[in-house]
Design an enzyme around this catalytic site. Structure first.
Site, PDB file in Angstrom:
ATOM      1  N   GLU A 155       0.799  -1.236   0.000  1.00 43.38           N
ATOM      2  CA  GLU A 155       0.000   0.000   0.000  1.00 43.38           C
ATOM      3  C   GLU A 155       0.827   1.280   0.000  1.00 43.38           C
ATOM      4  O   GLU A 155       0.611   2.179   0.825  1.00 43.38           O
ATOM      5  CB  GLU A 155      -0.989  -0.002   1.161  1.00 43.38           C
ATOM      6  CG  GLU A 155      -2.040  -1.069   1.028  1.00 43.38           C
ATOM      7  CD  GLU A 155      -3.201  -0.926   2.004  1.00 43.38           C
ATOM      8  OE1 GLU A 155      -3.113  -0.111   2.936  1.00 43.38           O
ATOM      9  OE2 GLU A 155      -4.214  -1.617   1.800  1.00 43.38           O
ATOM     10  N   GLU A 157      -5.675  -8.732   0.527  1.00 40.44           N
ATOM     11  CA  GLU A 157      -6.440  -8.360   1.728  1.00 40.44           C
ATOM     12  C   GLU A 157      -7.902  -8.149   1.351  1.00 40.44           C
ATOM     13  O   GLU A 157      -8.205  -7.553   0.312  1.00 40.44           O
ATOM     14  CB  GLU A 157      -5.911  -7.062   2.359  1.00 40.44           C
ATOM     15  CG  GLU A 157      -4.585  -7.222   3.055  1.00 40.44           C
ATOM     16  CD  GLU A 157      -4.065  -5.942   3.700  1.00 40.44           C
ATOM     17  OE1 GLU A 157      -4.873  -5.107   4.145  1.00 40.44           O
ATOM     18  OE2 GLU A 157      -2.833  -5.793   3.731  1.00 40.44           O
TER      19      GLU A 157
HETATM   20  C1  BGP Z   1      -4.754  -2.162   5.107  1.00 44.68           C
HETATM   21  C2  BGP Z   1      -3.414  -2.590   5.654  1.00 44.68           C
HETATM   22  C3  BGP Z   1      -3.473  -3.626   6.731  1.00 44.68           C
HETATM   23  C4  BGP Z   1      -4.667  -3.514   7.664  1.00 44.68           C
HETATM   24  C5  BGP Z   1      -5.951  -3.143   6.963  1.00 44.68           C
HETATM   25  C6  BGP Z   1      -7.081  -2.748   7.883  1.00 44.68           C
HETATM   26  O1  BGP Z   1      -4.655  -0.861   4.666  1.00 44.68           O
HETATM   27  O2  BGP Z   1      -2.588  -3.098   4.628  1.00 44.68           O
HETATM   28  O3  BGP Z   1      -2.244  -3.631   7.383  1.00 44.68           O
HETATM   29  O4  BGP Z   1      -4.389  -2.765   8.757  1.00 44.68           O
HETATM   30  O5  BGP Z   1      -5.781  -2.106   6.031  1.00 44.68           O
HETATM   31  O6  BGP Z   1      -6.915  -1.419   8.314  1.00 44.68           O
HETATM   32  P1  BGP Z   1      -7.068  -0.958   9.815  1.00 44.68           P
HETATM   33  O7  BGP Z   1      -6.085  -1.783  10.566  1.00 44.68           O
HETATM   34  O8  BGP Z   1      -6.731   0.481   9.838  1.00 44.68           O
HETATM   35  O9  BGP Z   1      -8.465  -1.233  10.205  1.00 44.68           O
END
Ligand code: BGP
Length: 472
Positions: free
Chosen positions: A166, A376
Site C-alpha cells: 500500500e 487483503e
Molecule cells: C490495510 C493494511 C493492513 C490492515 C488493513 C485494515 O490498509 O494493509 O495492514 O491494517 O488495512 O486497516 P485498519 O487496521 O486500519 O483497520
C-alpha cells in the site's frame, strides 16, 4: 477455480503483517520501526506493537491452525528491522533471519505457499533519523540491500514475493512513510518525493528478484477501493475519476506501465510537488515488470466535485489521527470524498459493498490484463467470546458475499485472480484502532491493555472458511 494458468491451484490463504502480529518489538536484535513509533504515540489509549498478538512466541501454534484450516498460502511480512535493525547495517541480524527461516520451513513442511511481503508499513526508524526516510534516495539503496539479503537467504523456498504494501496509502500519510516536516504542505511535498523513491525502489527490487530467483513471481500490493461518482452529474463523474486515479490507479499505472501518467505529472507540477527525476530513472521504471499485483480491497466510496477545502492539522497527521477525508482533502486534488449512501457503515466508518469488489476487479482486468492476487479483504468487528466460542456470523456473511463476487469476476468477467488471502488470519493490531477492531479468523484473547493469556480461539468464520476452501 482450480484451473488457472498462473499457479497449479487456486491459492486460498490468509494474511497478516509483521508489526500487527509479532510483538517482541525489541527482542533478539530487532530495531524500532515507524510502525512502532506511530503505535507508541497512542499507547495510552490503545494496544501497541510491543506485544501485539505475540506471534513471535506463538508462531508454531498459529501455523498449525493455519494448516488445520486447509490454507494453501500464507501471506505475511518480514520486518526489515528484524533483519537490519538500523535499516542499513553492515551485517544482518542472524536471529532475525532464523526467525523467518523457521516459519518458511514450517510452511513448506505443511505444503503452504509462503507469500512474503518485504515491507508492510514498518520502515526501520533509524532511517527516518538518518535520512528522513523515503525523502532520501539512500532509502532506496537500503531497501535493495535488505531485499538482496532476504532473496539470498530464502531463494528456492519462497516463490511469491510482494515488494511494498500500500504505497498509495503511505503517499497521503507522512508519518507512515517515515517523513517528518514542519507543515502539512511541506510534508506532502516530501511525500511526493518519497512516493517517487518508493517506485524506484520497487522497480530495482523486482529486477533483482527476477535476476536472482528464476521462476519467482513478484509484484507490489495496492490499496484498491472502488470509487463511484456521487451523482450522474458530469462534474461529479470527473471528480470521482480523479479520486480513483490519484488514490489508486496512478500507482497501478506507474507499476505496470513504468512511467508517471500525464494526469499525475500535471497535478504534481501545478502544485510544485514534482520530485527530482534523474537520468536513468525512466529506464529503470520501464524495465521492471511486475508478474502480478496484490490487491487489498475493503470498501467502496463516492467522489464528487469539491465544495470546500478540508483543513488538516499537522498534529492529527503526525499522530495518524487524521481521517481519510482530512488526508485526501489536504492534498491538492480536485475531488472530495464522501460516503456511499447506498451502503451500511460499521462503527469505524468502513462500509459493506461486496458487488463493488467485483466492479473493482473487472476494472482492473479491463485496464491491465494481468494476474492479480487478493492480498487483503475482510471486516473489522468487536468480537466477543461466548462460552469459549466466537460466533462471528457477520464475518461469515462478509466472506461469503465477497468470495461469491470474486468468483463471478473470475468466471464471468475473465479476471485473472489466482488466489484469495482474507485479512486477517489472526486478530491483528489494527493499523489505526488497536485490538478493539478485530479482523481475524482466529481470535486472540487479549484486551487493549490486559494481555490475559493470548489464547487462540478459532472463530466460527475459521470453520466456515475451512469448509468453503475445501470445496473449490
Ligand atoms: C490495510 C493494511 C493492513 C490492515 C488493513 C485494515 O490498509 O494493509 O495492514 O491494517 O488495512 O486497516 P485498519 O487496521 O486500519 O483497520
Amino acid at each position: 477455480m482450480r484451473n488457472n494458468s498462473f499457479f497449479r491451484e487456486f491459492l486460498w490463504g490468509a494474511s497478516t503483517s509483521a508489526f500487527q502480529v509479532e510483538g517482541a518489538y525489541d527482542e533478539k536484535g530487532k530495531g524500532l520501526t515507524t510502525a512502532d513509533i506511530r503505535s507508541f504515540k497512542k499507547s495510552d489509549i490503545m494496544a501497541d506493537t510491543k506485544v501485539a498478538m505475540d506471534f513471535y512466541h506463538h508462531w508454531e501454534e498459529d501455523l498449525k491452525l493455519l494448516k488445520e484450516m486447509g490454507a494453501k498460502a500464507y501471506r505475511f511480512s518480514i520486518s526489515w528491522a528484524r533483519i537490519l535493525p538500523n535499516g542499513d547495517d553492515e551485517k544482518p541480524n542472524e536471529e532475525g533471519l532464523v526467525f523467518y527461516e523457521n516459519i518458511i520451513n514450517r510452511l513448506m513442511e505443511y505444503k503452504i505457499e509462503p507469500i512474503v511481503t518485504l515491507y508492510h508499513f514498518d520502515l526501520p526508524y533509524a532511517l527516518v533519523k538518518k535520512h528522513n526516510g523515503w525523502a532520501s534516495r539512500s532509502c532506496i539503496d537500503a531497501f535493495v540491500r535488505y531485499a538482496n539479503i532476504v532473496f539470498e537467504r530464502y531463494k528456492g523456498k519462497v516463490k511469491f514475493w510482494l515488494t511494498i504494501n500500500e504505497q498509495n496509502i503511505l503517499a497521503v500519510n507522512p508519518s507512515m512513510m517515515g517523513i517528518e516536516a514542519e507543515t502539512v504542505q511541506e510534508s506532502f511535498k516530501l511525500c511526493a518525493t518519497g512516493y517517487y523513491h518508493m517506485f524506484l525502489a520497487n522497480a530495482k527490487v523486482i529486477n533483482l528478484c527476477h535476476e536472482k530467483i528464476p521462476g519467482a513471481k513478484i509484484g507490489p500490493a495496492v490499496s484498491y477501493p472502488t470509487i463511484f461518482s456521487m451523482t450522474p452529474k458530469s462534474s461529479d463523474q470527473i471528480a470521482a475519476d480523479n479520486a480513483q486515479k490519484y488514490m489508486a490507479q496512478s500507482a497501478l499505472d506507474i507499476y505496470i506501465h513504468g512511467a508517471y501518467p500525464e494526469y499525475y505529472l500535471t497535478m504534481l507540477r501545478k502544485n510544485h510537488m514534482e520530485p527530482h527525476f534523474l537520468e536513468g530513472d525512466q529506464e529503470l521504471l520501464k524495465s521492471a515488470k511486475p508478474d502480478y499485483i496484490g490487491l487489498n480491497w475493503y470498501v467502496s466510496m463516492a467522489g464528487r466535485a469539491p465544495e470546500k477545502k478540508v483543513e488538516t492539522e499537522l498534529k492529527n497527521v503526525d499522530k495518524g489521527q487524521a481521517s481519510y477525508e482530512e488526508m485526501t482533502g489536504a492534498m491538492p486534488f480536485e475531488f472530495e470524498m464522501c460516503d456511499n449512501p447506498y451502503t451500511p457503515y460499521n462503527e469505524w466508518h468502513w462500509n459493506y459493498d461486496p458487488v463493488a469488489f467485483r466492479f473493482a476487479l473487472r476494472k482492473f482486468e479491463d485496464m491491465y490484463h494481468m494476474p492479480c492476487l487478493i492480498t487483503e479483504n475482510g471486516c473489522g468487528h468487536r468480537d466477543e467470546i461466548e462460552e469459549g466460542s466466537v460466533h462471528d456470523t457477520y464475518r461469515i456473511e462478509y466472506l461469503k458475499q465477497h468470495i461469491e463476487q470474486m468468483k463471478l469476476a473470475i468466471e464471468e468477467d475473465g479476471v485473472q485472480v489466482f488466489g484469495y488471502c482474507p485479512w486477517s488470519f489472526l486478530d491483528v493490531l489494527s493499523s489505526s484502532d488497536g485490538v478493539a477492531k478485530r479482523y481475524g479468523l482466529v481470535y486472540v484473547d487479549r484486551d487493549e491493555f490486559d494481555l490475559k493469556h493470548l489464547k487462540r480461539i478459532p472463530k466460527d468464520s475459521y470453520y466456515w472458511y475451512r469448509d468453503r476452501i475445501a470445496v473449490d
